[in-house]
Design a protein around this motif. Structure first.
Motif, PDB file in Angstrom:
ATOM      1  N   GLU A  62       0.382  -3.010  -1.702  1.00 14.40           N
ATOM      2  CA  GLU A  62      -0.561  -3.898  -1.015  1.00 14.40           C
ATOM      3  C   GLU A  62       0.165  -5.101  -0.416  1.00 14.40           C
ATOM      4  O   GLU A  62       1.198  -5.525  -0.918  1.00 14.40           O
ATOM      5  N   ALA A  80      -2.005  -2.746   3.505  1.00 14.03           N
ATOM      6  CA  ALA A  80      -0.975  -2.211   2.607  1.00 14.03           C
ATOM      7  C   ALA A  80       0.096  -1.483   3.405  1.00 14.03           C
ATOM      8  O   ALA A  80      -0.048  -1.229   4.603  1.00 14.03           O
ATOM      9  N   SER A 114       1.646   3.255  -2.580  1.00 13.17           N
ATOM     10  CA  SER A 114       0.979   2.200  -1.814  1.00 13.17           C
ATOM     11  C   SER A 114       1.394   0.841  -2.348  1.00 13.17           C
ATOM     12  O   SER A 114       1.365   0.614  -3.554  1.00 13.17           O
ATOM     13  N   LYS A 139       1.087  -5.235  -7.085  1.00 13.50           N
ATOM     14  CA  LYS A 139       0.055  -4.257  -6.727  1.00 13.50           C
ATOM     15  C   LYS A 139       0.683  -3.054  -6.040  1.00 13.50           C
ATOM     16  O   LYS A 139       0.562  -2.868  -4.831  1.00 13.50           O
TER      17      LYS A 139
END
Length: 159
Positions: free
Chosen positions: A141, A61, A139, A126
Motif C-alpha cells: 500500500e 498501492a 501488494s 502494509k
C-alpha cells in the motif's frame, strides 16, 4: 604443472568446487589473485534473470506479480531487506521417484528470486502476499500523500 599454463585454473577450480561442494571461502585462495563473483552471487543473479515479474502502480498501492509455478505458500518467502528492498524468493525442487526415468526435462528447477527497491511512498507496514494458481501477487500500500503546507502569514507591524 600448474593449471594456469593452459588457462584452465578458473574453470577447472570452479568445476571442482561445484563437484566437491566446497564453500567459496575455503577454496584455497593463493593470495593476491583477484577472485570472481561468489557462487551464491552467480546463483542469485541467474535466479533473478530467470524470474519474470510484472509491477503495477494502482491508485492506492503497488502490485508485484510473479509466476511461481509448482510452489506452495510454504516454499515462497517474501521479505523486506535494508528497509526498502522487497525480496521475493522460492525454490522448486525436482521430484525424485525411484521407478521413474526422465526422458525429457524442460521445466525449470532451482531458485526463483526477484528484488525490488520500493519507492519512498510505500507503506512498509502494509504489505500482503497471495499465491493463487502459481501466481504470487504482493501488494504494498501507498502512504497517504502529505498534506500541502499552508503558507505562513506573518503580521507586519508598523513602526
Amino acid at each position: 604443472m600448474e593449471g594456469r599454463v593452459f588457462g584452465l585454473e578458473t574453470p577447472l577450480k570452479t568445476a571442482l568446487q561445484h563437484l566437491l561442494d566446497i564453500p567459496d571461502g575455503e577454496a584455497g585462495n593463493t593470495g593476491g589473485e583477484k577472485q570472481g563473483p561468489t557462487r551464491a552471487y552467480v546463483r542469485d543473479a541467474r535466479a533473478m534473470a530467470a524470474t519474470p515479474a510484472d509491477v503495477k502502480e494502482l491508485p492506492g498501492a503497488y502490485a508485484f506479480v510473479v509466476d511461481m509455478p509448482g510452489l506452495g505458500s510454504g516454499d515462497i518467502k517474501v521479505q523486506v531487506e535494508d528497509e526498502r528492498v522487497l525480496v521475493i524468493s522460492g525454490e522448486r525442487r525436482r521430484e525424485e521417484k525411484e521407478d521413474a526415468k526422465y526422458l525429457r526435462m524442460e521445466r525449470r528447477m532451482g531458485k526463483l528470486m526477484r528484488k525490488f527497491v520500493l519507492p519512498e511512498n510505500a507503506d512498509m507496514e502494509k504489505i500482503s502476499a497471495v499465491c493463487r494458481d502459481g501466481v504470487l501477487t504482493v501488494s504494498v500500500e501507498k502512504l497517504p500523500p502529505p498534506e500541502p503546507k499552508k503558507p505562513k502569514t506573518i503580521q507586519v507591524q508598523v513602526a
